[in-house]
Scaffold this active site. Sequence first.
Site, PDB file in Angstrom:
ATOM      1  N   GLY A  31       0.776  -1.152   0.101  1.00  0.00           N
ATOM      2  CA  GLY A  31       0.010   0.094   0.026  1.00  0.00           C
ATOM      3  C   GLY A  31       0.821   1.276  -0.069  1.00  0.00           C
ATOM      4  O   GLY A  31       0.532   2.158   0.783  1.00  0.00           O
ATOM      5  N   ALA A  32       1.873   1.267  -1.033  1.00  0.00           N
ATOM      6  CA  ALA A  32       2.926   2.260  -0.696  1.00  0.00           C
ATOM      7  C   ALA A  32       2.779   3.453  -1.808  1.00  0.00           C
ATOM      8  O   ALA A  32       3.915   4.115  -1.962  1.00  0.00           O
ATOM      9  CB  ALA A  32       4.418   1.762  -0.747  1.00  0.00           C
ATOM     10  N   ARG A  34       1.004   5.909  -2.060  1.00  0.00           N
ATOM     11  CA  ARG A  34       0.394   7.260  -1.435  1.00  0.00           C
ATOM     12  C   ARG A  34       0.422   7.203  -0.002  1.00  0.00           C
ATOM     13  O   ARG A  34       0.624   6.134   0.512  1.00  0.00           O
ATOM     14  CB  ARG A  34      -0.857   7.704  -1.840  1.00  0.00           C
ATOM     15  CG  ARG A  34      -1.889   6.526  -1.644  1.00  0.00           C
ATOM     16  CD  ARG A  34      -3.282   6.982  -2.070  1.00  0.00           C
ATOM     17  NE  ARG A  34      -4.412   6.058  -1.393  1.00  0.00           N
ATOM     18  CZ  ARG A  34      -5.697   6.229  -1.655  1.00  0.00           C
ATOM     19  NH1 ARG A  34      -6.122   7.189  -2.379  1.00  0.00           N
ATOM     20  NH2 ARG A  34      -6.336   5.396  -1.239  1.00  0.00           N
ATOM     21  N   ASP A  81      -1.710  -6.592  -4.619  1.00  0.00           N
ATOM     22  CA  ASP A  81      -3.283  -6.524  -3.860  1.00  0.00           C
ATOM     23  C   ASP A  81      -3.050  -7.491  -2.667  1.00  0.00           C
ATOM     24  O   ASP A  81      -3.074  -8.516  -3.090  1.00  0.00           O
ATOM     25  CB  ASP A  81      -4.557  -6.833  -5.023  1.00  0.00           C
ATOM     26  CG  ASP A  81      -5.610  -6.841  -4.343  1.00  0.00           C
ATOM     27  OD1 ASP A  81      -5.868  -6.864  -2.990  1.00  0.00           O
ATOM     28  OD2 ASP A  81      -6.490  -6.752  -4.894  1.00  0.00           O
ATOM     29  N   VAL A  82      -3.204  -7.071  -1.618  1.00  0.00           N
ATOM     30  CA  VAL A  82      -2.894  -8.004  -0.509  1.00  0.00           C
ATOM     31  C   VAL A  82      -3.964  -8.936  -0.303  1.00  0.00           C
ATOM     32  O   VAL A  82      -3.803  -9.769   0.503  1.00  0.00           O
ATOM     33  CB  VAL A  82      -2.307  -7.332   0.662  1.00  0.00           C
ATOM     34  CG1 VAL A  82      -1.097  -6.368   0.594  1.00  0.00           C
ATOM     35  CG2 VAL A  82      -3.715  -6.300   1.212  1.00  0.00           C
ATOM     36  N   ASN A 108       1.582  -2.521   5.305  1.00  0.00           N
ATOM     37  CA  ASN A 108       0.950  -1.264   5.631  1.00  0.00           C
ATOM     38  C   ASN A 108      -0.396  -1.010   5.071  1.00  0.00           C
ATOM     39  O   ASN A 108      -1.333  -0.055   5.513  1.00  0.00           O
ATOM     40  CB  ASN A 108       2.060   0.023   4.844  1.00  0.00           C
ATOM     41  CG  ASN A 108       1.194   1.514   4.842  1.00  0.00           C
ATOM     42  OD1 ASN A 108       1.088   2.262   5.725  1.00  0.00           O
ATOM     43  ND2 ASN A 108       0.911   1.605   3.824  1.00  0.00           N
ATOM     44  N   SER A 162      -3.038   0.165  14.925  1.00  0.00           N
ATOM     45  CA  SER A 162      -3.686   1.375  15.510  1.00  0.00           C
ATOM     46  C   SER A 162      -3.919   1.546  16.835  1.00  0.00           C
ATOM     47  O   SER A 162      -4.308   0.137  17.329  1.00  0.00           O
ATOM     48  CB  SER A 162      -5.098   1.712  14.657  1.00  0.00           C
ATOM     49  OG  SER A 162      -5.552   2.815  15.242  1.00  0.00           O
ATOM     50  N   TYR A 177     -12.875  -1.708  11.537  1.00  0.00           N
ATOM     51  CA  TYR A 177     -11.389  -1.274  11.464  1.00  0.00           C
ATOM     52  C   TYR A 177     -10.621  -1.601  12.816  1.00  0.00           C
ATOM     53  O   TYR A 177      -9.727  -2.340  12.900  1.00  0.00           O
ATOM     54  CB  TYR A 177     -11.579   0.147  11.437  1.00  0.00           C
ATOM     55  CG  TYR A 177      -9.974   0.644  11.242  1.00  0.00           C
ATOM     56  CD1 TYR A 177      -9.183   0.618  10.387  1.00  0.00           C
ATOM     57  CD2 TYR A 177      -9.413   1.209  12.505  1.00  0.00           C
ATOM     58  CE1 TYR A 177      -7.852   1.125   9.972  1.00  0.00           C
ATOM     59  CE2 TYR A 177      -7.989   1.941  12.599  1.00  0.00           C
ATOM     60  CZ  TYR A 177      -7.103   1.475  11.021  1.00  0.00           C
ATOM     61  OH  TYR A 177      -6.064   2.246  11.065  1.00  0.00           O
TER      62      TYR A 177
END
Length: 254
Positions: A31-32, A34, A81-82, A108, A162, A177
């Site tokens: 996911g790198a 942006r 695409d994970v 990420n 998080s 989430y």
Amino acid sequence: MNPLPFPRRSPRERSLATEPPLTQRIALVSGANRGLGLEVARQLGTSGMTVLLGARNLAAGEKAAKQLRRAGSDVVAVQLDVTAQADVDALAARIEQDYGRLDILVNNAGAFFDIGDRASSVDVSHVQSALDTNLLGAWRLSEAAVPLMKRHAYGRIVNVSSGCGAIDSEGEDCPAYRVSKAALNSYTRMLASELRGSGILVNAVCPGWVATDMGGPGGRPVADGAAGIVWAACLPPQGSITGGFFRDRAPIAW
């Protein structure tokens, strides 16, 4: 008796034998293209290592990689695409063929910050999607990465989590989430326990509230959030910090 999975070496012998120079390390960031992932890729690239910039949209990934290469970093965009096992398998095979090693994995890629949902009414399909990206995406990549790391008895896996995924965190919003990040924290601890003594360190990092597309305006600079992730990705062998949950290099409650 089953053979030991790792050779018997003292911590000093292991650090001298297996810690690669920065310029020889291969890092993968999911996911790198942006936001936080792009900044993590930038900071890792600045250190001199080769960075594989994972992106679902390869064109967007290549655009981001070009930006970092213009600044002098060795960054390669890769299709990732994970949630797609085929992507993970293909990338693992490519890393094996092109580099023969993977030293750093930053999980990420994340999604589904469902601030308007509640646990009693959330669409369960959203929860499934959050788990598929935030938990299982990291799980797929870690399973692919560990054999490459074991080969050289060196690796750093950083799961971007998080604080709202902590079990005792208060709040009724973001159920998909929160649950997915709590599960990611649990996975972090299990994997770290399994790999303890192997030279592979596994930690979770909360970047804090940063100003990204997902976090929204008002957060702190992305570079500040990324710095703690990069710290965990570059931990030295001495001390062997593993199985922890950190924000800004300081432990936080699970």
